[in-house]
Design an enzyme around this catalytic site. Structure first.
Site, PDB file in Angstrom:
ATOM      1  N   ASP A   1      -2.754   5.727  -2.320  1.00 44.48           N
ATOM      2  CA  ASP A   1      -2.148   4.481  -2.773  1.00 44.48           C
ATOM      3  C   ASP A   1      -0.950   4.723  -3.678  1.00 44.48           C
ATOM      4  O   ASP A   1       0.117   4.160  -3.483  1.00 44.48           O
ATOM      5  CB  ASP A   1      -3.187   3.582  -3.477  1.00 44.48           C
ATOM      6  CG  ASP A   1      -3.976   4.295  -4.584  1.00 44.48           C
ATOM      7  OD1 ASP A   1      -3.743   5.499  -4.828  1.00 44.48           O
ATOM      8  OD2 ASP A   1      -4.837   3.645  -5.209  1.00 44.48           O
TER       9      ASP A   1
ATOM     10  N   ASP B   1       1.095   8.944  -9.358  1.00 43.01           N
ATOM     11  CA  ASP B   1       1.372   8.668 -10.775  1.00 43.01           C
ATOM     12  C   ASP B   1       1.732  10.004 -11.418  1.00 43.01           C
ATOM     13  O   ASP B   1       2.891  10.420 -11.372  1.00 43.01           O
ATOM     14  CB  ASP B   1       0.143   7.995 -11.386  1.00 43.01           C
ATOM     15  CG  ASP B   1       0.328   7.594 -12.845  1.00 43.01           C
ATOM     16  OD1 ASP B   1       1.475   7.479 -13.283  1.00 43.01           O
ATOM     17  OD2 ASP B   1      -0.675   7.394 -13.543  1.00 43.01           O
TER      18      ASP B   1
ATOM     19  N   GLY C   1       0.549  12.665 -10.169  1.00 42.26           N
ATOM     20  CA  GLY C   1       0.577  13.501  -8.970  1.00 42.26           C
ATOM     21  C   GLY C   1      -0.600  14.464  -8.875  1.00 42.26           C
ATOM     22  O   GLY C   1      -0.768  15.151  -7.873  1.00 42.26           O
TER      23      GLY C   1
ATOM     24  N   THR D   1      -3.805  13.927  -8.530  1.00 42.69           N
ATOM     25  CA  THR D   1      -4.768  13.610  -7.469  1.00 42.69           C
ATOM     26  C   THR D   1      -4.248  14.102  -6.123  1.00 42.69           C
ATOM     27  O   THR D   1      -4.948  14.803  -5.393  1.00 42.69           O
ATOM     28  CB  THR D   1      -5.001  12.082  -7.393  1.00 42.69           C
ATOM     29  OG1 THR D   1      -5.413  11.613  -8.671  1.00 42.69           O
ATOM     30  CG2 THR D   1      -6.039  11.739  -6.351  1.00 42.69           C
ATOM     31  N   LEU D   2      -3.014  13.729  -5.814  1.00 41.89           N
ATOM     32  CA  LEU D   2      -2.465  14.109  -4.518  1.00 41.89           C
ATOM     33  C   LEU D   2      -2.375  15.630  -4.388  1.00 41.89           C
ATOM     34  O   LEU D   2      -2.719  16.198  -3.348  1.00 41.89           O
ATOM     35  CB  LEU D   2      -1.089  13.477  -4.326  1.00 41.89           C
ATOM     36  CG  LEU D   2      -0.572  13.516  -2.883  1.00 41.89           C
ATOM     37  CD1 LEU D   2      -1.459  12.682  -1.967  1.00 41.89           C
ATOM     38  CD2 LEU D   2       0.860  13.032  -2.794  1.00 41.89           C
TER      39      LEU D   2
ATOM     40  N   LYS E   1       5.231   6.074  -8.978  1.00 42.90           N
ATOM     41  CA  LYS E   1       5.562   5.560 -10.307  1.00 42.90           C
ATOM     42  C   LYS E   1       6.600   6.479 -10.933  1.00 42.90           C
ATOM     43  O   LYS E   1       6.360   7.667 -11.099  1.00 42.90           O
ATOM     44  CB  LYS E   1       4.291   5.527 -11.163  1.00 42.90           C
ATOM     45  CG  LYS E   1       4.097   4.239 -11.896  1.00 42.90           C
ATOM     46  CD  LYS E   1       2.922   4.317 -12.830  1.00 42.90           C
ATOM     47  CE  LYS E   1       1.819   3.384 -12.395  1.00 42.90           C
ATOM     48  NZ  LYS E   1       0.762   3.287 -13.433  1.00 42.90           N
TER      49      LYS E   1
ATOM     50  N   ASP F   1      -7.116  -1.063  -7.742  1.00 40.33           N
ATOM     51  CA  ASP F   1      -8.090  -1.812  -8.524  1.00 40.33           C
ATOM     52  C   ASP F   1      -7.853  -1.724 -10.022  1.00 40.33           C
ATOM     53  O   ASP F   1      -7.127  -0.859 -10.514  1.00 40.33           O
ATOM     54  CB  ASP F   1      -9.498  -1.257  -8.247  1.00 40.33           C
ATOM     55  CG  ASP F   1      -9.719   0.100  -8.932  1.00 40.33           C
ATOM     56  OD1 ASP F   1      -8.899   1.019  -8.701  1.00 40.33           O
ATOM     57  OD2 ASP F   1     -10.677   0.226  -9.706  1.00 40.33           O
TER      58      ASP F   1
HETATM   59  P1  5GP Z   1      -2.412  10.626 -10.503  1.00 42.77           P
HETATM   60  O1  5GP Z   1      -3.451  11.657 -10.204  1.00 42.77           O
HETATM   61  O2  5GP Z   1      -1.219  10.672  -9.596  1.00 42.77           O
HETATM   62  O3  5GP Z   1      -2.039  10.584 -11.943  1.00 42.77           O
HETATM   63  O4  5GP Z   1      -3.106   9.247 -10.319  1.00 42.77           O
HETATM   64  C1  5GP Z   1      -3.362   8.740  -9.117  1.00 42.77           C
HETATM   65  C2  5GP Z   1      -4.552   7.811  -9.195  1.00 42.77           C
HETATM   66  O5  5GP Z   1      -4.622   7.097 -10.449  1.00 42.77           O
HETATM   67  C3  5GP Z   1      -4.371   6.805  -8.130  1.00 42.77           C
HETATM   68  O6  5GP Z   1      -4.976   7.220  -6.919  1.00 42.77           O
HETATM   69  C4  5GP Z   1      -5.021   5.591  -8.739  1.00 42.77           C
HETATM   70  O7  5GP Z   1      -6.400   5.629  -8.459  1.00 42.77           O
HETATM   71  C5  5GP Z   1      -4.834   5.736 -10.237  1.00 42.77           C
HETATM   72  N1  5GP Z   1      -3.654   4.977 -10.715  1.00 42.77           N
HETATM   73  C6  5GP Z   1      -2.519   5.464 -11.235  1.00 42.77           C
HETATM   74  N2  5GP Z   1      -1.665   4.485 -11.579  1.00 42.77           N
HETATM   75  C7  5GP Z   1      -2.293   3.327 -11.257  1.00 42.77           C
HETATM   76  C8  5GP Z   1      -1.907   1.946 -11.360  1.00 42.77           C
HETATM   77  O8  5GP Z   1      -0.831   1.541 -11.807  1.00 42.77           O
HETATM   78  N3  5GP Z   1      -2.834   1.044 -10.925  1.00 42.77           N
HETATM   79  C9  5GP Z   1      -4.047   1.402 -10.417  1.00 42.77           C
HETATM   80  N4  5GP Z   1      -4.850   0.425 -10.020  1.00 42.77           N
HETATM   81  N5  5GP Z   1      -4.421   2.693 -10.284  1.00 42.77           N
HETATM   82  C10 5GP Z   1      -3.552   3.643 -10.715  1.00 42.77           C
HETATM   83 MG    MG Z   2      -6.861   6.682  -6.091  1.00 41.07          MG
END
Ligand code: 5GP
Ligand code: MG
Length: 176
Positions: free
Chosen positions: A93, A96, A98, A100-101, A124, A152
């Site tokens: 989705d 942010d 990164g 997780t990806l 983002k 969510d």
């Molecule tokens: P990352 O690992 O890239 O920091 O975060 C990714 C995960 O954080 C996304 O898959 C999501 O679950 C959650 N996340 C990050 N930013 C947002 C946001 O603005 N809204 C929501 N609902 N989830 C977010």
């Molecule tokens: Mg997610």
């Protein structure tokens, strides 16, 4: 709640991303690995815009909150198809930090695929903490907390057909 992307804007962005994916893979078979649960709505819309033979595989990733150090990720891959020798597209989705990806791409990479690329609905801006950059991005958004279209807040709002910004005051007020 402020609407950031309307239903028709989302449709346009997903269609353009599907076209970019099609330009990259042509008619070759593609295995999509969708990161649950946030990518659910994107997955449903995206695969219906792809015409190559598509297989759909699911993986779950969530960050631990509260009890362990932040940023630690939990991956559940028991719903994965065998991706050995396959061209894989990881779909999530939002990108942010990164982390997780990056973790999911690494995990899939260890499963011996032919190739791995990644596609996200949202990127983002200014938050990236990893070297990986998604190959396909539908929309770049400012650093605000968004919900809807699969995303969510406390497991709610995934069913909103549009993308909205959840203001900090709404986050505090919302104790469902
Ligand atoms: P990352 O690992 O890239 O920091 O975060 C990714 C995960 O954080 C996304 O898959 C999501 O679950 C959650 N996340 C990050 N930013 C947002 C946001 O603005 N809204 C929501 N609902 N989830 C977010
Ligand atoms: Mg997610």
């Amino acid at each position: 709640m402020k609407t950031l992307l309307s239903e028709s804007q989302l449709r346009g962005g997903v269609d353009e991303m599907a076209q970019a994916i099609t330009r990259r893979y042509g008619g070759n078979p593609l295995t999509i690995v969708a990161v649950m649960t946030g990518s659910l709505v994107l997955l449903a819309d995206l695969i219906r815009q792809l015409n190559m033979p598509v297989r759909v595989s699911l993986i779950q990733a969530s960050s631990y909150r509260g009890h362990t150090e932040p940023g630690q990720l939990w991956i559940r891959d028991d719903m994965m198809l065998d991706v050995t020798g396959r061209d894989v597209l990881v779909v999530d989705d939002i990108f942010d930090t990164g982390k997780t990806l990056q973790r999911v791409v690494e995990c899939v990479g260890e499963m011996d695929p032919n190739s791995v690329s990644s596609a996200v609905l949202l990127h983002k801006e200014g938050r990236q903490q990893v070297a990986l950059t998604p190959d396909f991005v539908a929309f770049r958004i400012p650093d605000e907390f968004v919900v809807g279209y699969g995303l969510d807040y406390q497991d709610l709002y995934r069913n909103l057909p549009y993308l909205a910004v959840l203001e900090p005051s709404e986050i505090e007020a919302e104790t469902v």
